[in-house]
Write a protein that holds these residues in place. Structure first.
Motif, short mmCIF file in Angstrom:
data_model
loop_
_atom_site.label_atom_id
_atom_site.label_comp_id
_atom_site.label_asym_id
_atom_site.label_seq_id
_atom_site.Cartn_x
_atom_site.Cartn_y
_atom_site.Cartn_z
N GLY A 67 0.79 -1.23 0.00
CA GLY A 67 0.00 0.00 0.00
C GLY A 67 0.82 1.28 0.00
N PRO A 68 1.82 1.40 0.90
CA PRO A 68 2.62 2.64 0.91
C PRO A 68 3.37 2.90 -0.41
N SER A 69 3.81 1.83 -1.06
CA SER A 69 4.49 2.00 -2.35
C SER A 69 3.51 2.52 -3.39
N MET A 70 2.26 2.03 -3.35
CA MET A 70 1.26 2.51 -4.30
C MET A 70 0.92 3.97 -4.03
N VAL A 71 0.83 4.34 -2.76
CA VAL A 71 0.54 5.74 -2.43
C VAL A 71 1.63 6.64 -2.99
N SER A 72 2.91 6.24 -2.83
CA SER A 72 4.01 7.04 -3.38
C SER A 72 3.92 7.13 -4.90
N MET A 73 3.60 6.00 -5.54
CA MET A 73 3.47 6.00 -7.01
C MET A 73 2.34 6.93 -7.43
N LEU A 74 1.20 6.84 -6.76
CA LEU A 74 0.06 7.69 -7.11
C LEU A 74 0.34 9.15 -6.83
N ASP A 75 1.11 9.44 -5.78
CA ASP A 75 1.51 10.83 -5.52
C ASP A 75 2.26 11.38 -6.74
N ARG A 76 3.20 10.59 -7.28
CA ARG A 76 3.98 11.04 -8.45
C ARG A 76 3.09 11.17 -9.68
N LEU A 77 2.24 10.18 -9.91
CA LEU A 77 1.37 10.23 -11.09
C LEU A 77 0.38 11.39 -10.99
N GLU A 78 -0.09 11.67 -9.79
CA GLU A 78 -1.01 12.79 -9.59
C GLU A 78 -0.27 14.11 -9.80
N ARG A 79 0.94 14.21 -9.26
CA ARG A 79 1.76 15.42 -9.44
C ARG A 79 2.00 15.69 -10.93
N ASP A 80 2.17 14.60 -11.71
CA ASP A 80 2.43 14.74 -13.14
C ASP A 80 1.14 14.91 -13.96
N GLY A 81 -0.01 14.95 -13.29
CA GLY A 81 -1.27 15.19 -13.98
C GLY A 81 -1.83 13.99 -14.71
N LEU A 82 -1.43 12.78 -14.32
CA LEU A 82 -1.87 11.57 -15.01
C LEU A 82 -3.05 10.89 -14.33
N VAL A 83 -3.18 11.08 -13.02
CA VAL A 83 -4.30 10.52 -12.27
C VAL A 83 -4.81 11.54 -11.27
N THR A 84 -6.02 11.30 -10.80
CA THR A 84 -6.57 12.03 -9.67
C THR A 84 -7.11 10.99 -8.69
N ARG A 85 -7.22 11.39 -7.43
CA ARG A 85 -7.81 10.53 -6.41
C ARG A 85 -8.96 11.27 -5.76
#
Length: 148
Positions: A67-85
């Motif tokens: 889970g923590p690894s996914m959160v870090s990955m999603l933080d990066r993808l969200e920062r790059d404008g590729l995903v939202t949560r």
């Protein structure tokens, strides 16, 4: 010192592991220009293929990370404008991952590159052999899931 002959099962598991790792590495090399690594494009692909927003937990399970690894990955993808949560409408403790339009564009490129890579790699391989291999791997996947 003599070594024991390798069993068919050992040979299969070694070939499976090595082939899967090399497959991902080769595809990752083709996708390097996107500026995201293997875990990033795999995450984007899993969200896109699901057809609907996914929880962070379900996504971590699919990608095979904690889970923590996914959160870090999603933080990066969200920062790059590729995903939202966003919070789930049924459980505000659950965050659902959505692809942005930019994320969808990246997925389209990942999908096209992966399809071209797969077609090139599998060209000339007997279709019956591919089908038999797929059936075997799907059966193994099910056994592993059942064991977990």
């Amino acid at each position: 010192m003599s070594s024991l002959p390798e069993s068919a099962g050992e040979r299969f598991s070694a070939a499976l592991h090595t082939s899967a790792r090399l497959w991902r590495l080769a595809l990752d090399k083709r996708l390097k220009h996107l500026g995201i690594g293997q875990s990033g494009w795999i995450t984007i692909a899993m969200v896109a293929k699901s057809g609907e927003p996914m929880s962070q937990r379900a996504l971590a399970d699919l990608v095979g990370v904690e889970g923590p690894s996914m959160v870090s990955m999603l933080d990066r993808l969200e920062r790059d404008g590729l995903v939202t949560r966003a919070p789930s409408p049924t459980d505000r403790r659950v965050k659902l991952v959505h692809l942005t339009d930019t994320g969808k564009t990246v997925y389209d490129e990942v999908h096209q590159e992966a399809a071209a890579f797969r077609a090139n790699l599998l060209a000339g391989i007997d279709q019956e052999a591919l089908t038999a291999a797929a059936v075997l791997l799907e059966a193994l996947k099910q056994r592993i899931e059942d064991a977990l």
